[in-house]
Scaffold this motif. Structure first.
Motif, PDB file in Angstrom:
ATOM      1  N   ASP A  23       0.410  -0.528   3.035  1.00 20.56           N
ATOM      2  CA  ASP A  23       0.341   0.545   2.677  1.00 20.56           C
ATOM      3  C   ASP A  23      -0.165   1.703   3.498  1.00 20.56           C
ATOM      4  OD1 ASP A  23       0.970  -0.126  -0.207  1.00 20.56           O
ATOM      5  OD2 ASP A  23      -1.058  -0.396  -0.598  1.00 20.56           O
ATOM      6  N   PHE A  24       0.376   2.810   3.499  1.00 18.14           N
ATOM      7  CA  PHE A  24      -0.204   3.817   4.491  1.00 18.14           C
ATOM      8  C   PHE A  24      -0.369   5.278   3.590  1.00 18.14           C
ATOM      9  CE2 PHE A  24       2.319   7.239   7.245  1.00 18.14           C
ATOM     10  CZ  PHE A  24       1.139   7.584   8.087  1.00 18.14           C
ATOM     11  N   ILE A  81       5.385  -3.189  11.944  1.00 17.34           N
ATOM     12  CA  ILE A  81       5.582  -3.371  10.627  1.00 17.34           C
ATOM     13  C   ILE A  81       6.793  -2.788  10.132  1.00 17.34           C
ATOM     14  CG2 ILE A  81       4.505  -1.989   8.633  1.00 17.34           C
ATOM     15  CD1 ILE A  81       1.867  -1.490  10.020  1.00 17.34           C
ATOM     16  N   ALA A  82       7.405  -3.607   9.241  1.00 14.96           N
ATOM     17  CA  ALA A  82       8.793  -3.555   9.014  1.00 14.96           C
ATOM     18  C   ALA A  82       8.988  -2.907   7.603  1.00 14.96           C
ATOM     19  CB  ALA A  82       9.510  -4.911   8.835  1.00 14.96           C
ATOM     20  N   LYS A  83       7.890  -3.114   6.710  1.00 17.52           N
ATOM     21  CA  LYS A  83       7.973  -2.567   5.427  1.00 17.52           C
ATOM     22  C   LYS A  83       6.697  -1.859   5.144  1.00 17.52           C
ATOM     23  CE  LYS A  83      10.234  -6.922   3.884  1.00 17.52           C
ATOM     24  NZ  LYS A  83      10.109  -8.127   3.030  1.00 17.52           N
ATOM     25  N   LEU A  84       7.038  -0.566   4.530  1.00 17.16           N
ATOM     26  CA  LEU A  84       5.981   0.461   4.528  1.00 17.16           C
ATOM     27  C   LEU A  84       5.960   1.185   3.191  1.00 17.16           C
ATOM     28  CD1 LEU A  84       3.400   1.203   6.315  1.00 17.16           C
ATOM     29  CD2 LEU A  84       5.024   3.058   7.089  1.00 17.16           C
ATOM     30  N   ARG A  85       4.832   1.186   2.646  1.00 20.47           N
ATOM     31  CA  ARG A  85       4.502   2.208   1.292  1.00 20.47           C
ATOM     32  C   ARG A  85       3.768   3.312   1.925  1.00 20.47           C
ATOM     33  NH1 ARG A  85       3.865  -2.735  -2.178  1.00 20.47           N
ATOM     34  NH2 ARG A  85       1.782  -2.473  -1.275  1.00 20.47           N
ATOM     35  N   VAL A  93       5.922  17.625   0.826  1.00 21.15           N
ATOM     36  CA  VAL A  93       6.612  16.435   1.786  1.00 21.15           C
ATOM     37  C   VAL A  93       7.302  15.490   1.052  1.00 21.15           C
ATOM     38  CG1 VAL A  93       5.737  14.619   3.398  1.00 21.15           C
ATOM     39  CG2 VAL A  93       4.961  17.084   3.715  1.00 21.15           C
ATOM     40  N   ALA A  94       6.621  15.109  -0.006  1.00 26.27           N
ATOM     41  CA  ALA A  94       6.951  13.862  -0.902  1.00 26.27           C
ATOM     42  C   ALA A  94       8.253  14.215  -1.717  1.00 26.27           C
ATOM     43  CB  ALA A  94       5.841  13.257  -1.807  1.00 26.27           C
ATOM     44  N   ASN A  95       8.509  15.549  -2.058  1.00 26.06           N
ATOM     45  CA  ASN A  95       9.294  15.846  -2.936  1.00 26.06           C
ATOM     46  C   ASN A  95      10.718  16.306  -1.938  1.00 26.06           C
ATOM     47  OD1 ASN A  95       8.552  15.307  -5.505  1.00 26.06           O
ATOM     48  ND2 ASN A  95       7.431  17.324  -5.379  1.00 26.06           N
ATOM     49  N   GLN A  96      10.211  16.941  -0.855  1.00 33.17           N
ATOM     50  CA  GLN A  96      11.404  16.937  -0.020  1.00 33.17           C
ATOM     51  C   GLN A  96      12.101  15.940   0.393  1.00 33.17           C
ATOM     52  OE1 GLN A  96       9.913  19.551   3.347  1.00 33.17           O
ATOM     53  NE2 GLN A  96      10.403  21.333   2.164  1.00 33.17           N
ATOM     54  N   PHE A  97      11.411  14.822   0.880  1.00 33.74           N
ATOM     55  CA  PHE A  97      11.886  13.366   1.222  1.00 33.74           C
ATOM     56  C   PHE A  97      12.675  12.804   0.178  1.00 33.74           C
ATOM     57  CE2 PHE A  97      11.752   8.961   1.535  1.00 33.74           C
ATOM     58  CZ  PHE A  97      12.372   8.801   2.618  1.00 33.74           C
ATOM     59  N   ASN A  98      12.042  12.877  -1.081  1.00 35.21           N
ATOM     60  CA  ASN A  98      12.595  12.121  -2.358  1.00 35.21           C
ATOM     61  C   ASN A  98      13.972  13.081  -2.728  1.00 35.21           C
ATOM     62  OD1 ASN A  98      11.270   9.812  -2.162  1.00 35.21           O
ATOM     63  ND2 ASN A  98       9.624  10.972  -3.196  1.00 35.21           N
ATOM     64  N   PHE A 122      12.703   1.336   9.542  1.00 35.71           N
ATOM     65  CA  PHE A 122      11.921   0.375   8.663  1.00 35.71           C
ATOM     66  C   PHE A 122      12.731  -0.415   7.890  1.00 35.71           C
ATOM     67  CE2 PHE A 122       8.812   3.330   9.877  1.00 35.71           C
ATOM     68  CZ  PHE A 122       7.484   2.693  10.220  1.00 35.71           C
ATOM     69  N   GLU A 123      12.472  -1.738   7.763  1.00 32.75           N
ATOM     70  CA  GLU A 123      13.209  -2.495   6.681  1.00 32.75           C
ATOM     71  C   GLU A 123      13.266  -2.173   5.239  1.00 32.75           C
ATOM     72  OE1 GLU A 123      12.722  -7.124   5.257  1.00 32.75           O
ATOM     73  OE2 GLU A 123      12.508  -6.799   7.212  1.00 32.75           O
ATOM     74  N   HIS A 124      12.323  -1.812   4.848  1.00 40.36           N
ATOM     75  CA  HIS A 124      11.953  -0.882   3.719  1.00 40.36           C
ATOM     76  C   HIS A 124      10.987   0.184   3.701  1.00 40.36           C
ATOM     77  CE1 HIS A 124      11.016  -0.648  -0.748  1.00 40.36           C
ATOM     78  NE2 HIS A 124       9.787  -0.547  -0.450  1.00 40.36           N
ATOM     79  N   PHE A 125      10.931   1.285   3.145  1.00 39.93           N
ATOM     80  CA  PHE A 125      10.215   2.548   3.117  1.00 39.93           C
ATOM     81  C   PHE A 125      10.355   3.321   1.997  1.00 39.93           C
ATOM     82  CE2 PHE A 125       9.110   6.878   3.758  1.00 39.93           C
ATOM     83  CZ  PHE A 125       7.882   6.743   4.537  1.00 39.93           C
ATOM     84  N   GLU A 126       9.001   3.467   1.262  1.00 40.10           N
ATOM     85  CA  GLU A 126       8.987   4.460   0.515  1.00 40.10           C
ATOM     86  C   GLU A 126       8.024   5.494   0.530  1.00 40.10           C
ATOM     87  OE1 GLU A 126       7.105   2.202  -3.369  1.00 40.10           O
ATOM     88  OE2 GLU A 126       8.269   0.703  -2.376  1.00 40.10           O
ATOM     89  N   LEU A 127       8.119   6.593  -0.154  1.00 39.98           N
ATOM     90  CA  LEU A 127       7.003   7.800  -0.028  1.00 39.98           C
ATOM     91  C   LEU A 127       6.539   8.152  -1.350  1.00 39.98           C
ATOM     92  CD1 LEU A 127       5.319   9.633   1.777  1.00 39.98           C
ATOM     93  CD2 LEU A 127       7.427  10.969   1.777  1.00 39.98           C
ATOM     94  N   ALA A 128       5.402   8.317  -1.629  1.00 38.65           N
ATOM     95  CA  ALA A 128       5.137   8.814  -2.981  1.00 38.65           C
ATOM     96  C   ALA A 128       3.873   9.697  -2.915  1.00 38.65           C
ATOM     97  CB  ALA A 128       4.693   7.444  -3.922  1.00 38.65           C
TER      98      ALA A 128
END
Length: 162
Positions: A23-24, A81-85, A93-98, A122-128
């Motif tokens: 988690d980040f 780190i390969a997987k990051l939330r 920022v969140a809504n531009q990315f999504n 990244f192997e997995h990335f999500e931004l909220a």
């Protein structure tokens, strides 16, 4: 954009475990006294690595939010780190990315483009987006360095131009 950057790292011995999702939490702040970022990277067992960065170059608050996120992504990659939330309290920022918001301003378009390029590594990335109340540590760190530590003189560049 160019200027100076100061990084204050709470820990130096980093031993990431590959394959786990970290988690980040990130926040950027800009005010008349300066700009800064607060970053908190937490592994699945809860161990935290915190960073406070002072940007000694002019950025808007939205640009500081992007700078914080981009610097944190680079740190995460260096930690293997390969997987990051990722969590930010920046709705923009969140809504531009999504894809919910369009990036109209040229600087926001550049930041978004760089963000997408970095997350592809990244192997997995999500931004909220999270409420500021759920991002307290990163928020406090970003405000602290934006308002103080102006006496540090360490070279660095805006992520937009690096």
């Amino acid at each position: 954009m160019s200027g100076e950057l100061e990084v204050i790292n709470e820990r130096t011995a980093l031993k990431p475990v590959l394959g786990e999702t970290w988690d980040f939490f990130t926040d950027g702040a800009s005010c008349a006294e300066g700009a800064g970022a607060g970053l908190v990277l937490a592994n699945p067992s809860g161990e935290e690595h915190t960073y406070a960065l002072r940007f000694n170059f002019d950025v808007s608050n939205n640009e500081a939010e992007y700078e914080a996120l981009l610097v944190g992504l680079n740190i995460a990659r260096k930690m293997n780190i390969a997987k990051l939330r990722a969590f930010t309290d920046s709705q923009l920022v969140a809504n531009q990315f999504n894809g919910s918001f369009e990036a109209h301003h040229p600087s926001m378009q550049k930041y978004l483009q760089l963000l997408k390029k970095l997350v592809a590594r990244f192997e997995h990335f999500e931004l909220a987006q999270v409420p500021r109340s759920q991002n307290k540590k990163a928020d406090a760190l970003s405000k602290l360095v934006a308002l103080t530590f102006s006496h540090f003189q360490k070279q660095g560049l805006s992520m937009l131009n690096s």
